[in-house]
Design a protein around this motif. Structure first.
Motif, mmCIF file in Angstrom:
data_model
loop_
_atom_site.group_PDB
_atom_site.id
_atom_site.type_symbol
_atom_site.label_atom_id
_atom_site.label_comp_id
_atom_site.label_asym_id
_atom_site.label_seq_id
_atom_site.Cartn_x
_atom_site.Cartn_y
_atom_site.Cartn_z
ATOM 1 N N GLU A 9 0.781 -1.121 0.127
ATOM 2 C CA GLU A 9 -0.190 -0.424 0.356
ATOM 3 C C GLU A 9 0.754 1.304 -0.074
ATOM 4 O OE1 GLU A 9 -2.777 0.553 2.651
ATOM 5 O OE2 GLU A 9 -3.555 -1.644 2.457
ATOM 6 N N ASP A 10 2.056 1.747 0.724
ATOM 7 C CA ASP A 10 2.874 2.459 0.931
ATOM 8 C C ASP A 10 3.527 2.898 -0.654
ATOM 9 O OD1 ASP A 10 1.961 3.045 3.483
ATOM 10 O OD2 ASP A 10 4.209 1.719 4.061
ATOM 11 N N GLU A 11 3.773 1.512 -1.445
ATOM 12 C CA GLU A 11 4.244 1.635 -2.520
ATOM 13 C C GLU A 11 3.727 2.029 -3.435
ATOM 14 O OE1 GLU A 11 6.991 -0.496 -6.357
ATOM 15 O OE2 GLU A 11 7.886 -1.104 -3.347
ATOM 16 N N ASP A 90 11.988 4.150 -15.235
ATOM 17 C CA ASP A 90 12.962 3.389 -13.965
ATOM 18 C C ASP A 90 12.444 3.370 -12.550
ATOM 19 O OD1 ASP A 90 13.920 2.218 -15.942
ATOM 20 O OD2 ASP A 90 15.969 3.099 -16.551
ATOM 21 N N PHE A 91 11.817 4.012 -11.957
ATOM 22 C CA PHE A 91 10.940 4.739 -10.414
ATOM 23 C C PHE A 91 11.283 3.117 -10.060
ATOM 24 C CE2 PHE A 91 8.343 5.281 -7.504
ATOM 25 C CZ PHE A 91 9.370 6.016 -6.657
ATOM 26 N N TYR A 92 12.308 3.495 -9.173
ATOM 27 C CA TYR A 92 11.824 2.172 -7.652
ATOM 28 C C TYR A 92 11.963 3.081 -6.616
ATOM 29 C CZ TYR A 92 17.055 1.707 -7.290
ATOM 30 O OH TYR A 92 18.030 2.572 -7.208
ATOM 31 N N ALA A 93 11.311 2.378 -5.524
ATOM 32 C CA ALA A 93 11.189 2.902 -4.024
ATOM 33 C C ALA A 93 11.761 2.164 -2.731
ATOM 34 C CB ALA A 93 9.671 3.356 -3.386
ATOM 35 N N VAL A 94 12.661 2.428 -1.431
ATOM 36 C CA VAL A 94 12.772 1.305 -1.042
ATOM 37 C C VAL A 94 12.382 2.008 0.619
ATOM 38 C CG1 VAL A 94 14.676 0.550 -2.498
ATOM 39 C CG2 VAL A 94 14.921 2.017 -0.912
ATOM 40 N N PRO A 95 12.375 1.019 1.395
ATOM 41 C CA PRO A 95 12.369 1.537 2.691
ATOM 42 C C PRO A 95 13.124 3.022 3.210
ATOM 43 C CG PRO A 95 11.735 -0.375 2.560
ATOM 44 C CD PRO A 95 12.704 -0.228 1.356
ATOM 45 N N GLY A 136 -1.122 11.956 3.649
ATOM 46 C CA GLY A 136 -0.309 11.124 3.428
ATOM 47 C C GLY A 136 1.086 10.674 2.851
ATOM 48 N N TRP A 137 1.556 10.645 1.716
ATOM 49 C CA TRP A 137 2.682 9.970 1.130
ATOM 50 C C TRP A 137 2.998 11.366 0.743
ATOM 51 C CZ3 TRP A 137 7.343 7.147 3.444
ATOM 52 C CH2 TRP A 137 6.789 6.036 4.013
#
Length: 151
Positions: A9-11, A90-95, A136-137
């Motif tokens: 859900e966060d991603e 090329d988007f990516y997200a990490v904690p 929210g984010w």
């Protein structure tokens, strides 16, 4: 090899938020500022001249929603006449360091349509820090580096 992952859900919320970045920036939409935290920073780390694939704008850091809104007004509406467009890829997200922080990485092709047919004007690399807020984010910090880059 497994990579660190955010809760789904966060991603999804972060991806949706970031997808709006290019759309709202290119349109010069005032809602652009709402993508950011109140105290956010946006940094143009470098800017080669247009002849070398840059915007020619000076490196700078802008802080706060009001100043980010002014950036959209001055750069996207007045200078680029809403004819420069971001194609984010090329988007990516990490904690991040805690449950309310995440980091993102993206690339962007920026096309220029000011003189008729579009052409690739710039290639940028984006580094982002997202923070969960009561809204929210949101983007807390963003840095873009345009190629060619000395760093």
């Amino acid at each position: 090899m497994r990579f660190p992952q955010l809760p789904v859900e966060d991603e999804l919320e972060i991806r949706s938020l970031f997808a709006r970045y290019g759309h709202l920036a290119d349109a010069g939409d005032p809602d652009f500022a709402q993508l950011f935290t109140e105290d956010a920073s946006w940094t143009r780390a470098n800017s080669p001249p247009a002849s070398q694939g840059g915007s020619g704008l000076p490196p700078e850091t802008i802080r706060g929603r009001d100043h980010l809104l002014a950036l959209m007004e001055e750069v996207m509406k007045k200078k680029f006449r809403q004819r420069m467009h971001h194609q984010m890829t090329d988007f990516y997200a990490v904690p991040g360091e805690g449950a309310d922080e995440a980091h993102g990485h993206a690339r962007a092709l920026i096309t220029d349509w000011r003189d008729g047919p579009g052409k690739i004007a710039m290639f940028g690399k984006y580094e982002l820090r997202f923070r969960r807020t009561g809204e929210g984010w949101r983007i807390a910090d963003m840095t873009v580096r345009v190629l060619p880059s000395a760093d």
